[in-house]
Motif scaffolding. Structure first.
Motif, PDB file in Angstrom:
ATOM      1  N   ARG A  82      -1.554  11.878  -2.696  1.00 25.16           N
ATOM      2  CA  ARG A  82      -2.653  12.771  -2.323  1.00 25.16           C
ATOM      3  C   ARG A  82      -2.383  14.171  -2.863  1.00 25.16           C
ATOM      4  N   THR A 104       5.127   9.760   3.195  1.00 22.79           N
ATOM      5  CA  THR A 104       4.907   8.480   2.535  1.00 22.79           C
ATOM      6  C   THR A 104       4.500   8.715   1.083  1.00 22.79           C
ATOM      7  N   ARG A 109       0.845  -1.194   0.000  1.00 25.15           N
ATOM      8  CA  ARG A 109       0.000   0.000   0.000  1.00 25.15           C
ATOM      9  C   ARG A 109       0.887   1.253   0.000  1.00 25.15           C
ATOM     10  N   PRO A 110       0.442   2.348  -0.617  1.00 25.42           N
ATOM     11  CA  PRO A 110       1.245   3.579  -0.660  1.00 25.42           C
ATOM     12  C   PRO A 110       1.675   4.081   0.712  1.00 25.42           C
ATOM     13  N   GLU A 111       0.870   3.818   1.739  1.00 27.98           N
ATOM     14  CA  GLU A 111       1.200   4.266   3.102  1.00 27.98           C
ATOM     15  C   GLU A 111       2.431   3.549   3.653  1.00 27.98           C
ATOM     16  N   GLU A 112       2.805   2.446   3.049  1.00 29.22           N
ATOM     17  CA  GLU A 112       3.912   1.642   3.561  1.00 29.22           C
ATOM     18  C   GLU A 112       5.266   1.988   2.942  1.00 29.22           C
ATOM     19  N   TYR A 113       5.288   2.926   2.019  1.00 30.28           N
ATOM     20  CA  TYR A 113       6.547   3.380   1.412  1.00 30.28           C
ATOM     21  C   TYR A 113       6.878   4.760   1.955  1.00 30.28           C
ATOM     22  N   THR A 114       8.077   4.936   2.459  1.00 28.51           N
ATOM     23  CA  THR A 114       8.499   6.293   2.814  1.00 28.51           C
ATOM     24  C   THR A 114       9.251   6.887   1.634  1.00 28.51           C
ATOM     25  N   ALA A 158       1.803   7.698  -0.091  1.00 30.48           N
ATOM     26  CA  ALA A 158       0.399   8.102  -0.009  1.00 30.48           C
ATOM     27  C   ALA A 158       0.268   9.618   0.127  1.00 30.48           C
ATOM     28  N   ASP A 159       1.154  10.238   0.908  1.00 29.21           N
ATOM     29  CA  ASP A 159       1.134  11.692   1.059  1.00 29.21           C
ATOM     30  C   ASP A 159       1.370  12.381  -0.281  1.00 29.21           C
TER      31      ASP A 159
END
Length: 140
Positions: A133, A127, A70-75, A129-130
Motif C-alpha cells: 500500500r 504486513t 494473500r499479502p495480508e498473511e505475510y509479516t 499488504a501494508d
C-alpha cells in the motif's frame, strides 16, 4: 543489528510481486529493472523465498513468481527472519535457551531482552499488504 541487502532486497521483491502480480506471475527481469537490483542476486533471493513456500514459480512465456498467500498473511518479520536469520541484538538471545554463564547475574540481560521483544513486535506489526500500500501511494 543491521539488516543486510539480502533482507532489504527480499522485502522489495515481495512488495513488487504484491503490487504487480495481482493478475498472475511477475518476471524477475521486470522486478530487476523496476527495483534496480541485479538479476543474479534476485534469482538467489527468489529461490530462497520459493523454497520456503513464500513464492511460487512458473515457467514459460507467462512465467515468473507469484505470492503463495494473500499479502495480508505475510509479516515483515517472517520475511526478514527467513533471509536474515535470528534478529537478536546479542548472541545470548539467539537460541531457545540462554546458555550464557553470566545470564543469572547479567545487569544488561533485561535490557537486551526488552529490545529484542520490541524489535520482534515492531516487524511483526507490519504486513506485506501494508508495504505494498505504501509503495502504491509513493508511486502515484
Amino acid at each position: 543489528m543491521k539488516i543486510s541487502t539480502k533482507g532489504r532486497y527480499a522485502l522489495r521483491l515481495m512488495i513488487d510481486i504484491a503490487v504487480n502480480g495481482e493478475d498472475g506471475f511477475v518476471s524477475l527481469k521486470d522486478v530487476a529493472q523496476r527495483q534496480q537490483i541485479s538479476m543474479k542476486y534476485l534469482e538467489q533471493i527468489a529461490g530462497l523465498l520459493s523454497k520456503a513456500g513464500l513464492l511460487r514459480s512458473g515457467r514459460g512465456a507467462q512465467g515468473g513468481y507469484r505470492l503463495t498467500r494473500r499479502p495480508e498473511e505475510y509479516t515483515v518479520g517472517s520475511i526478514l527472519r527467513l533471509t536474515e536469520g535470528n534478529l537478536a541484538p546479542v548472541a545470548c538471545l539467539e537460541g531457545e535457551e540462554n546458555l550464557c554463564e553470566r545470564c543469572d547475574r547479567c545487569a544488561t540481560l533485561d535490557f537486551w531482552t526488552g529490545l529484542y521483544a520490541t524489535i520482534n513486535a515492531y516487524i511483526d506489526r507490519f504486513t506485506l499488504a501494508d508495504l505494498a500500500r505504501a509503495e502504491r501511494e509513493k508511486n502515484l
